[in-house]
Design a protein around this motif. Structure first.
Motif, PDB file in Angstrom:
ATOM      1  N   UNK A 239      -7.072  -5.027  -4.324  1.00 33.81           N
ATOM      2  CA  UNK A 239      -7.197  -3.577  -4.456  1.00 33.81           C
ATOM      3  C   UNK A 239      -6.112  -2.770  -3.757  1.00 33.81           C
ATOM      4  N   UNK A 240      -5.089  -3.404  -3.216  1.00 35.82           N
ATOM      5  CA  UNK A 240      -3.997  -2.678  -2.563  1.00 35.82           C
ATOM      6  C   UNK A 240      -3.053  -2.118  -3.634  1.00 35.82           C
ATOM      7  N   UNK A 241      -2.741  -0.834  -3.513  1.00 39.31           N
ATOM      8  CA  UNK A 241      -1.721  -0.228  -4.368  1.00 39.31           C
ATOM      9  C   UNK A 241      -0.365  -0.585  -3.759  1.00 39.31           C
ATOM     10  N   UNK A 242       0.295  -1.581  -4.333  1.00 42.81           N
ATOM     11  CA  UNK A 242       1.469  -2.187  -3.718  1.00 42.81           C
ATOM     12  C   UNK A 242       2.725  -1.388  -4.081  1.00 42.81           C
ATOM     13  N   UNK A 243       3.440  -0.924  -3.052  1.00 43.43           N
ATOM     14  CA  UNK A 243       4.717  -0.230  -3.240  1.00 43.43           C
ATOM     15  C   UNK A 243       5.907  -1.093  -2.847  1.00 43.43           C
ATOM     16  N   UNK A 244       5.659  -2.217  -2.174  1.00 45.71           N
ATOM     17  CA  UNK A 244       6.772  -3.059  -1.696  1.00 45.71           C
ATOM     18  C   UNK A 244       6.312  -4.499  -1.614  1.00 45.71           C
ATOM     19  N   UNK A 245       7.194  -5.409  -2.046  1.00 44.39           N
ATOM     20  CA  UNK A 245       6.981  -6.848  -1.909  1.00 44.39           C
ATOM     21  C   UNK A 245       8.243  -7.439  -1.297  1.00 44.39           C
ATOM     22  N   UNK A 246       8.091  -8.275  -0.285  1.00 39.08           N
ATOM     23  CA  UNK A 246       9.248  -8.923   0.340  1.00 39.08           C
ATOM     24  C   UNK A 246      10.006  -9.746  -0.694  1.00 39.08           C
ATOM     25  N   UNK A 247      11.321  -9.792  -0.555  1.00 38.55           N
ATOM     26  CA  UNK A 247      12.141 -10.549  -1.497  1.00 38.55           C
ATOM     27  C   UNK A 247      12.252 -12.015  -1.121  1.00 38.55           C
ATOM     28  N   UNK A 248      11.702 -12.387   0.026  1.00 38.72           N
ATOM     29  CA  UNK A 248      11.793 -13.771   0.473  1.00 38.72           C
ATOM     30  C   UNK A 248      10.632 -14.047   1.416  1.00 38.72           C
ATOM     31  N   UNK A 249      10.240 -15.292   1.518  1.00 36.82           N
ATOM     32  CA  UNK A 249       9.191 -15.661   2.464  1.00 36.82           C
ATOM     33  C   UNK A 249       9.784 -15.795   3.859  1.00 36.82           C
ATOM     34  N   UNK A 250       8.938 -15.701   4.870  1.00 37.38           N
ATOM     35  CA  UNK A 250       9.382 -15.871   6.246  1.00 37.38           C
ATOM     36  C   UNK A 250       9.533 -17.352   6.571  1.00 37.38           C
ATOM     37  N   UNK A 251       9.981 -17.641   7.788  1.00 34.50           N
ATOM     38  CA  UNK A 251      10.193 -19.021   8.174  1.00 34.50           C
ATOM     39  C   UNK A 251       8.932 -19.862   8.151  1.00 34.50           C
ATOM     40  N   UNK A 252       7.772 -19.230   8.338  1.00 38.01           N
ATOM     41  CA  UNK A 252       6.518 -19.993   8.318  1.00 38.01           C
ATOM     42  C   UNK A 252       5.840 -19.945   6.953  1.00 38.01           C
ATOM     43  N   UNK A 253       6.586 -19.499   5.915  1.00 37.04           N
ATOM     44  CA  UNK A 253       6.061 -19.541   4.554  1.00 37.04           C
ATOM     45  C   UNK A 253       5.211 -18.370   4.135  1.00 37.04           C
ATOM     46  N   UNK A 254       5.236 -17.279   4.873  1.00 34.31           N
ATOM     47  CA  UNK A 254       4.407 -16.114   4.533  1.00 34.31           C
ATOM     48  C   UNK A 254       5.161 -15.154   3.623  1.00 34.31           C
ATOM     49  N   UNK A 255       4.454 -14.686   2.580  1.00 37.78           N
ATOM     50  CA  UNK A 255       4.975 -13.621   1.727  1.00 37.78           C
ATOM     51  C   UNK A 255       4.248 -12.326   2.090  1.00 37.78           C
ATOM     52  N   UNK A 256       5.026 -11.245   2.305  1.00 42.28           N
ATOM     53  CA  UNK A 256       4.456  -9.976   2.724  1.00 42.28           C
ATOM     54  C   UNK A 256       4.484  -8.959   1.586  1.00 42.28           C
ATOM     55  N   UNK A 257       3.437  -8.127   1.551  1.00 47.28           N
ATOM     56  CA  UNK A 257       3.401  -6.974   0.660  1.00 47.28           C
ATOM     57  C   UNK A 257       2.970  -5.774   1.489  1.00 47.28           C
ATOM     58  N   UNK A 258       3.194  -4.572   0.981  1.00 45.90           N
ATOM     59  CA  UNK A 258       2.783  -3.372   1.690  1.00 45.90           C
ATOM     60  C   UNK A 258       2.402  -2.271   0.726  1.00 45.90           C
ATOM     61  N   UNK A 259       1.417  -1.459   1.121  1.00 48.56           N
ATOM     62  CA  UNK A 259       0.978  -0.357   0.271  1.00 48.56           C
ATOM     63  C   UNK A 259      -0.201   0.369   0.892  1.00 48.56           C
ATOM     64  N   UNK A 260      -1.076   0.896   0.071  1.00 48.02           N
ATOM     65  CA  UNK A 260      -2.245   1.645   0.557  1.00 48.02           C
ATOM     66  C   UNK A 260      -3.504   1.192  -0.155  1.00 48.02           C
TER      67      UNK A 260
END
Length: 416
Positions: A239-260
């Motif tokens: 249900x997150x209205x996503x405005x941004x998605x990371x272009x790469x995963x972090x060193x520990x394999x996490x993919x980040x998204x951000x929104x409201x």
């Protein structure tokens, strides 16, 4: 009887005695004397030449005191030595300028992706309403030389395309129609969606573009399989209205998204391809908000901004984003009013950002205050994370791009 002539006899005796005397004197060795004379003349010429050379060197040093460092102009380079390009720098940020031929690409560079410091790809579109075809260029030497391939004719004059770059030269260009390449962009074919399958290591998240005329945060999140490459379909983001998605995963394999969601700014991560999410609520948001996250080791940063980039608040984490703490109660002091692109954490503990005012800014206190880096640094349009480092767009405000593996030292790409 005639008178005797004494003077004549005396002259004869004197002449005879002179002859005998000369005969008894040993003559000097003329050949040896001539040899010594020639050697003496050579020494005289050499001494004169050396003295003149010493005077010339002395006068040169008086006019061009290179050794003293008073003249900023160095001596001319040795023949055959390549001339280095210009260097722009301030506050520990360096941009190395062009030092070779430049390739012209049709349109304007809109997306750059590097899969390692040597191999990179870029997408160019006709953003000025022209009818040129979209193109993809590739480099295998860190951006020194490029080869360009036009995309299919259907992309002529199209904008809003996106570029995805995977290892081994597999690429995808997204838009109304998706095109894929398995050979570094040399040949292209229409790509389609693959049947959804359980996530695999190496899959990546991608923010789907919003529909024409829609809100910037209306697009969903999809997952891509690099080995095809293929779009596996949308991911449930809770249900997150996503405005941004990371272009790469972090060193520990996490993919980040951000929104409201429900009036709250939210950052969320997944390590299983979107099957489960770990969320961090970053406070209230007035309307749609863009939340960006950057992680370097255990240090993580998050920023909440309006969709137009207006900065609301910075956050910091010392546990790779498991928990975030607000750095200030509002926008940072001395920073840009609006953010242009991603956050860039530097190896020395500072944070680098770009503003929509085309300036670089650095913070030494986790985003509480910023200092504008100017001096000789060129204007910059925005910063973005790529698979292997960072990209700066719109350098000098006229279409140039640069790549950096660490965010501190940048190399201007030899293409525009």
């Amino acid at each position: 009887m005639p008178e005797p002539t004494f003077p004549n006899r005396l002259d004869e005796r004197l002449a005879h005695g002179r002859t005998e005397l000369l005969d008894r004197i040993e003559q000097p060795p003329l050949e040896r004397i001539q040899h010594r004379a020639r050697r003496h003349r050579r020494r005289s010429r050499h001494a004169t030449t050396g003295a003149l050379a010493a005077v010339a060197v002395t006068l040169t040093l008086l006019v061009r005191p290179w050794a003293g460092g008073n003249d900023p102009t160095p001596p001319p380079p040795v023949a055959g030595t390549p001339t280095p390009g210009p260097i722009y720098s301030d506050a520990g940020i360096t941009v190395n300028g062009l030092d070779g031929p430049v390739v012209d690409v049709p349109g304007m560079i809109t997306d750059v992706e590097f899969t390692d410091p040597d191999h990179g790809y870029l997408l160019a579109e006709c953003v000025d309403g022209g009818a040129c075809p979209a193109s993809v260029a590739r480099t295998a030497d860190g951006g020194l030389t490029w080869q360009i391939t036009e995309l299919p004719t259907a992309t002529r004059g199209r904008t809003g395309l996106g570029l995805l770059a995977f290892a081994d030269g597999r690429l995808a260009v997204t838009g109304d129609t998706t095109y894929v390449s398995a050979d570094g962009g040399r040949t292209w074919q229409v790509g389609g969606r693959a049947k959804p399958t359980p996530p695999q290591p190496g899959d990546r998240l991608y923010r789907q573009p919003a529909a024409p005329g829609g809100d910037d945060c209306d697009g969903g999140v999809s997952i891509w399989r690099p080995s095809e490459p293929a779009d596996l379909g949308s991911v449930d983001v809770g249900g997150i209205s996503v405005c941004w998605v990371a272009s790469d995963s972090t060193g520990d394999g996490a993919w980040w998204i951000g929104g409201t969601r429900n009036g709250q700014a939210v950052a969320a991560l997944t390590r299983d391809g979107g099957a489960t999410w770990i969320e961090s609520v970053l406070g209230p948001a007035e309307g749609p908000a863009r939340v960006r996250v950057a992680v370097l080791g255990n240090q993580a940063y998050a920023v909440v901004s309006d969709v137009d980039g207006t900065i609301r608040r910075f956050f910091h984490s010392i546990d790779a984003g498991r928990t975030f703490t607000p750095v200030t109660a509002g926008p940072p002091v001395g920073g840009p009013e609006r953010l242009a692109g991603d956050l860039v954490p530097l190896l020395d503990g500072r944070l680098l950002v770009a503003g929509t005012d085309n300036h670089w800014y650095v913070s030494a206190d986790r985003g509480a205050t910023f200092h504008r880096a100017a001096a000789t640094l060129p204007p910059v349009g925005g910063l973005a994370r790529t698979d292997a480092g960072y990209v700066a767009y719109q350098l000098f405000s006229n279409g140039w791009a640069a790549y950096s593996a660490d965010g501190s030292t940048w190399r201007k790409l030899q293409i525009r």
